[in-house]
Design an enzyme around this catalytic site. Sequence first.
Site, short mmCIF file in Angstrom:
data_model
loop_
_atom_site.label_atom_id
_atom_site.label_comp_id
_atom_site.label_asym_id
_atom_site.label_seq_id
_atom_site.Cartn_x
_atom_site.Cartn_y
_atom_site.Cartn_z
N LYS A 111 0.82 -1.21 0.00
CA LYS A 111 0.00 0.00 0.00
C LYS A 111 0.85 1.26 0.00
CE LYS A 111 -4.33 -1.79 1.66
NZ LYS A 111 -5.41 -1.78 2.62
N LYS A 194 -4.81 -10.55 -7.19
CA LYS A 194 -6.01 -10.74 -6.36
C LYS A 194 -7.14 -9.79 -6.79
CE LYS A 194 -5.96 -8.50 -2.22
NZ LYS A 194 -5.93 -8.16 -0.83
N LYS A 197 -10.41 -4.01 -4.47
CA LYS A 197 -11.06 -2.72 -4.63
C LYS A 197 -10.16 -1.73 -5.35
CE LYS A 197 -13.36 -2.76 -0.20
NZ LYS A 197 -13.17 -2.46 1.21
#
Length: 332
Positions: A111, A194, A197
């Site tokens: 992230k 994966k 979002k």
Amino acid sequence: MGRIFSGIQPTGDLHLGNYLGAIRNWVKLQDQYKNLFCLVDLHALTTLPNPQDMTKWTREVAAAYIAAGIDSAKSIIFSQSAVPAHSELAWILSCLTPLGWLNRMTQFKEKAGKHREKANLGLYAYPVLMAADILIYRATHVPVGEDQKQHLELARDIAGAFNRQYGKDYFELPEPLILKTAARVMSLRDGTSKMSKSDPSDYSRLHFMDDPDTIALKIRKAKTDPDPITGTPQTMENRPEALNLLGIYAALSDITLEEACRIFEGASFSAFKKSLADQIISIMDPIRQEMLALLKDPGNLDRILQKGAEEANTLASQHLREIKEIIGFLRT
Ligand code: AMP
Ligand code: TRP
């Protein structure tokens, strides 16, 4: 009876990965445990959403839990920010967490990306707050998708560090509950990454709010390969997109991947995709309809969350009192 805690960040429309990796399993486990299902809005704050979105997505995720079958009479549904003990325990646990443990967290590395110096402290401390979420209820089991495994191991390590520091077995080490089928749902555009979002392509995932036509279209456009389906997962080892779609079919149908391969052995992808889209629609469309009905009455959703927060606060504040006593804080 064991106690379950799990949560999802209210940061956007939920997708099939959240359903198969998390919520569907919560529904199945609901009768065997005492349950707390949380909207982890303090975790969502690490992405600094604007206030309108925070409110909107919190209600939407609450509606998704309920529409998917979480029953507020059996399970406590609530917002993390409504229970101050999560944040208080997070501070206490942060004093027991070596930086070296946090530096290993792969989700932070992903992230934060290249701009690590600019990443906020909340994002770095995120797994400590997650440990506090679980430990403040002395939860015994945590049903999540595979991507959360490392965070759960950290939560166990932190619980152990507390127990050792104070010479007391106060926290039971929480067990992850990661189901085998669809523990990791992959992107519809790339079978090696994966479903998430944060993927820029809307075609990479199926949303709870997608209508049947959109689902059928996204499945038609999903990446596959030219070969027909073979009878076993082993013979399709190097075909991640094919295995992902078969895995989704298997999870939704409550069968194993091996069984799904056998059913569609020899079938072309166009034929299989039609069955897959029908199967997804038959399960996800009733959930979407129920979400739409629930979202028409936000007052009702807010009342459910209010009741959940009261129940969660009762449990959490009792534990926090005990923890403070163990630490030696003066009781006022
Ligand atoms: P998040 O959207 O990151 O807040 O994730 C909420 C829950 O959904 C966690 O339990 C995740 O492990 C699970 N989850 C998210 N993405 C996937 C995926 N692609 N496959 C399986 N589980 C997932
Ligand atoms: N970190 C989890 C995710 O991104 C969400 C979460 C926060 C969570 N606190 C938790 C999951 C406690 C399980 C238990 O998916």
